[in-house]
Design a protein around this motif. Structure first.
Motif, PDB file in Angstrom:
ATOM      1  N   PRO A  49      -7.835 -11.171   0.668  1.00 39.91           N
ATOM      2  CA  PRO A  49      -6.823 -10.121   0.764  1.00 39.91           C
ATOM      3  C   PRO A  49      -5.490 -10.441   0.057  1.00 39.91           C
ATOM      4  CG  PRO A  49      -7.968 -10.297   2.841  1.00 39.91           C
ATOM      5  CD  PRO A  49      -8.477 -11.416   1.983  1.00 39.91           C
ATOM      6  N   THR A  50      -5.083 -11.719   0.042  1.00 35.71           N
ATOM      7  CA  THR A  50      -3.799 -12.015  -0.633  1.00 35.71           C
ATOM      8  C   THR A  50      -3.921 -11.713  -2.138  1.00 35.71           C
ATOM      9  OG1 THR A  50      -4.464 -14.317  -0.803  1.00 35.71           O
ATOM     10  CG2 THR A  50      -2.945 -13.771   0.980  1.00 35.71           C
ATOM     11  N   GLN A  51      -5.101 -11.956  -2.703  1.00 32.47           N
ATOM     12  CA  GLN A  51      -5.292 -11.627  -4.128  1.00 32.47           C
ATOM     13  C   GLN A  51      -5.347 -10.114  -4.330  1.00 32.47           C
ATOM     14  OE1 GLN A  51      -8.564 -13.642  -5.996  1.00 32.47           O
ATOM     15  NE2 GLN A  51      -7.529 -15.617  -5.908  1.00 32.47           N
ATOM     16  N   VAL A  52      -5.887  -9.407  -3.315  1.00 32.62           N
ATOM     17  CA  VAL A  52      -5.905  -7.933  -3.387  1.00 32.62           C
ATOM     18  C   VAL A  52      -4.454  -7.457  -3.445  1.00 32.62           C
ATOM     19  CG1 VAL A  52      -6.493  -5.800  -2.145  1.00 32.62           C
ATOM     20  CG2 VAL A  52      -8.111  -7.718  -2.166  1.00 32.62           C
ATOM     21  N   MET A  53      -3.604  -8.050  -2.594  1.00 27.86           N
ATOM     22  CA  MET A  53      -2.199  -7.625  -2.550  1.00 27.86           C
ATOM     23  C   MET A  53      -1.517  -7.889  -3.897  1.00 27.86           C
ATOM     24  SD  MET A  53       0.616  -8.400   0.326  1.00 27.86           S
ATOM     25  CE  MET A  53       1.096 -10.029  -0.175  1.00 27.86           C
ATOM     26  N   ASP A  54      -1.779  -9.055  -4.489  1.00 26.86           N
ATOM     27  CA  ASP A  54      -1.181  -9.361  -5.802  1.00 26.86           C
ATOM     28  C   ASP A  54      -1.621  -8.333  -6.836  1.00 26.86           C
ATOM     29  OD1 ASP A  54      -0.052 -11.540  -4.687  1.00 26.86           O
ATOM     30  OD2 ASP A  54      -1.468 -13.002  -5.523  1.00 26.86           O
ATOM     31  N   PHE A  55      -2.913  -7.989  -6.806  1.00 26.86           N
ATOM     32  CA  PHE A  55      -3.450  -7.020  -7.764  1.00 26.86           C
ATOM     33  C   PHE A  55      -2.763  -5.661  -7.571  1.00 26.86           C
ATOM     34  CE2 PHE A  55      -6.490  -3.562  -8.518  1.00 26.86           C
ATOM     35  CZ  PHE A  55      -6.723  -3.728  -9.873  1.00 26.86           C
ATOM     36  N   LEU A  56      -2.635  -5.224  -6.318  1.00 27.14           N
ATOM     37  CA  LEU A  56      -2.009  -3.920  -6.041  1.00 27.14           C
ATOM     38  C   LEU A  56      -0.533  -3.932  -6.467  1.00 27.14           C
ATOM     39  CD1 LEU A  56      -3.549  -3.090  -2.515  1.00 27.14           C
ATOM     40  CD2 LEU A  56      -4.402  -2.419  -4.765  1.00 27.14           C
ATOM     41  N   VAL A  94       0.849  -1.205   0.000  1.00 24.22           N
ATOM     42  CA  VAL A  94       0.000   0.000   0.000  1.00 24.22           C
ATOM     43  C   VAL A  94       0.888   1.260   0.000  1.00 24.22           C
ATOM     44  CG1 VAL A  94      -1.808   1.272   1.241  1.00 24.22           C
ATOM     45  CG2 VAL A  94      -1.927  -1.217   1.103  1.00 24.22           C
ATOM     46  N   ARG A  95       2.027   1.179   0.713  1.00 23.82           N
ATOM     47  CA  ARG A  95       2.941   2.334   0.730  1.00 23.82           C
ATOM     48  C   ARG A  95       3.428   2.634  -0.690  1.00 23.82           C
ATOM     49  NH1 ARG A  95       6.742   0.936   4.549  1.00 23.82           N
ATOM     50  NH2 ARG A  95       5.833   2.251   6.155  1.00 23.82           N
ATOM     51  N   LYS A  96       3.827   1.574  -1.421  1.00 24.19           N
ATOM     52  CA  LYS A  96       4.303   1.769  -2.809  1.00 24.19           C
ATOM     53  C   LYS A  96       3.165   2.280  -3.693  1.00 24.19           C
ATOM     54  CE  LYS A  96       7.530  -2.012  -2.467  1.00 24.19           C
ATOM     55  NZ  LYS A  96       7.485  -3.459  -2.667  1.00 24.19           N
ATOM     56  N   LEU A  97       1.990   1.719  -3.477  1.00 21.75           N
ATOM     57  CA  LEU A  97       0.819   2.120  -4.280  1.00 21.75           C
ATOM     58  C   LEU A  97       0.586   3.628  -4.168  1.00 21.75           C
ATOM     59  CD1 LEU A  97      -1.693   0.659  -5.783  1.00 21.75           C
ATOM     60  CD2 LEU A  97      -2.903   1.113  -3.650  1.00 21.75           C
ATOM     61  N   ALA A  98       0.699   4.136  -2.919  1.00 22.61           N
ATOM     62  CA  ALA A  98       0.419   5.554  -2.664  1.00 22.61           C
ATOM     63  C   ALA A  98       1.480   6.466  -3.272  1.00 22.61           C
ATOM     64  CB  ALA A  98       0.291   5.797  -1.161  1.00 22.61           C
ATOM     65  N   ARG A  99       2.662   5.902  -3.626  1.00 26.92           N
ATOM     66  CA  ARG A  99       3.680   6.714  -4.308  1.00 26.92           C
ATOM     67  C   ARG A  99       3.244   7.020  -5.732  1.00 26.92           C
ATOM     68  NH1 ARG A  99       8.561   3.188  -2.608  1.00 26.92           N
ATOM     69  NH2 ARG A  99       8.607   3.748  -0.424  1.00 26.92           N
ATOM     70  N   GLN A 127       3.838  -2.316 -10.214  1.00 28.74           N
ATOM     71  CA  GLN A 127       4.843  -2.767 -11.179  1.00 28.74           C
ATOM     72  C   GLN A 127       4.586  -2.154 -12.562  1.00 28.74           C
ATOM     73  OE1 GLN A 127       7.415  -4.106 -10.425  1.00 28.74           O
ATOM     74  NE2 GLN A 127       8.277  -5.033 -12.279  1.00 28.74           N
ATOM     75  N   TRP A 128       3.316  -2.174 -12.967  1.00 27.79           N
ATOM     76  CA  TRP A 128       2.923  -1.619 -14.281  1.00 27.79           C
ATOM     77  C   TRP A 128       3.255  -0.129 -14.337  1.00 27.79           C
ATOM     78  CZ3 TRP A 128      -1.212   1.990 -14.429  1.00 27.79           C
ATOM     79  CH2 TRP A 128      -1.507   2.452 -15.714  1.00 27.79           C
ATOM     80  N   LYS A 129       2.939   0.602 -13.282  1.00 31.31           N
ATOM     81  CA  LYS A 129       3.172   2.043 -13.256  1.00 31.31           C
ATOM     82  C   LYS A 129       4.668   2.346 -13.252  1.00 31.31           C
ATOM     83  CE  LYS A 129       1.321   6.117 -13.162  1.00 31.31           C
ATOM     84  NZ  LYS A 129       0.472   6.584 -14.250  1.00 31.31           N
ATOM     85  N   ARG A 130       5.406   1.525 -12.496  1.00 31.45           N
ATOM     86  CA  ARG A 130       6.857   1.731 -12.419  1.00 31.45           C
ATOM     87  C   ARG A 130       7.487   1.559 -13.806  1.00 31.45           C
ATOM     88  NH1 ARG A 130       8.835  -1.648  -7.878  1.00 31.45           N
ATOM     89  NH2 ARG A 130       8.525   0.127  -6.513  1.00 31.45           N
TER      90      ARG A 130
END
Ligand SMILES: O=P(O)(O)OC[C@H]1O[C@H](O[C@H]2O[C@H](CO)[C@@H](O)[C@H](O)[C@H]2O)[C@H](O)[C@@H](O)[C@@H]1O
Length: 273
Positions: free
Chosen positions: A249-256, A44-49, A261-264
């Motif tokens: 939730p583990t699938q939510v984490m994979d999706f996030l 979630v921290r990376k997502l918010a970047r 990764q895609w954005k990076r």
């Protein structure tokens, strides 16, 4: 699902909305021990970047913040009735320092009164637990003997008879009590989009992930606006306004993680040209 979301969001700003219990943390018996994993927090921290990110929860804001502990996020607690932006302001919206919004503050004394009454009246039901979520209350029955569920619901309903300005809804093995005001997670989503400067924009793509009935209000708003997607977290097929589903939730984490990764990669591609 991932490819469809990426395709549909082309040229638009993705904004992420995440429910907490059952979405970022697995459902557990004791609501005070619903911790999210270190990997989920890091994700979630990376997502918010990369994307503006908000946590939208039935829990009170302080409690959900103590579980998530990421100061860079927006938090909408008490089913969206208590909203606060990142302490240092949003890097996505200049001048948004200290976004604070509270719907239904006038109900606080009533909620406290009903909390005390419910604690008193449910103490003879083993396993029942009343949680004070500041603008709303939760009466948990996950650990109550199934034979006592309807009796407990009757007790709660009888207390609420004296409070017509409060309403009762049902979540995952929990009875939820909140003011009858027209405010819900869908309204919170709209408020947050507005605060971020996306009120009448067509180039925004909100993604809302949640597992509970209260998340349906947000899924509906996205459908009505014809913007973004709702993703339901559920192991079983359900009647929903969400467009996609993940099982846990583990699938939510994979999706996030895939989103990050895609954005990076997209950023790296841009910086090479
Ligand atoms: O909107 P949410 O963040 O999903 O909050 C909804 C309710 O979640 C919590 O209760 C649920 O999770 C507990 C911990 O896993 C579980 O024990 C309980 O049975 C579930 O209903 C929270 O405790 C409630 O206050 C929230 O309203």
């Amino acid at each position: 699902m991932f490819e469809q979301i990426i395709d549909a969001s082309k040229g638009k700003q993705i904004v992420m909305f995440l429910d907490y219990d059952g979405t970022l943390s697995p459902i557990v018996d004791d609501p005070d021990r619903a911790f999210m994993s270190k990997q989920m927090r890091a994700t979630v921290r990376k997502l918010a970047r990369f994307f503006p990110t908000a946590i939208v929860s039935g829990r009170c804001r302080d409690k959900v913040y103590n579980f998530v502990r990421l100061a860079e996020l927006y938090y909408a607690g008490s089913h969206g009735m208590d909203i606060k932006g990142p302490a240092k302001g949003s890097k996505y919206k200049k001048g948004s320092e200290g976004v604070v919004f509270q719907a239904g503050s006038e109900f606080l004394p009533m909620i406290d009164e009903v909390y005390k009454e419910l604690v008193e009246k449910t103490k003879t039901t083993p396993g029942a637990k009343v949680e004070n979520n500041k603008f709303c209350l939760s009466v948990h029955y996950r650990c109550v003997d199934e034979k006592k569920w309807s009796g407990l619901a009757q007790v709660v309903k009888s207390v609420l008879k004296a409070y017509p300005k409060l309403r009762l809804t049902q979540g995952r093995k929990v009875l939820e009590i909140r003011p009858t005001i027209k405010w819900d997670k869908g309204k919170a989503l709209e408020f947050l989009l507005e605060s971020l400067g996306f009120a009448n924009c067509t180039d925004v793509f909100p993604v809302y992930i949640g597992d509970d009935r209260t998340d349906e209000d947000a899924f509906k708003v996205l459908r009505e606006r014809g913007q973004g997607f709702g993703i339901l977290v559920s192991k079983f097929p359900k009647d929903t306004s969400a467009s996609y589903s993940l099982q846990e939730p583990t699938q939510v984490m994979d999706f996030l993680q895939r989103l990050v990764q895609w954005k990076r990669l997209a950023f790296q591609g841009q910086s090479r040209v």
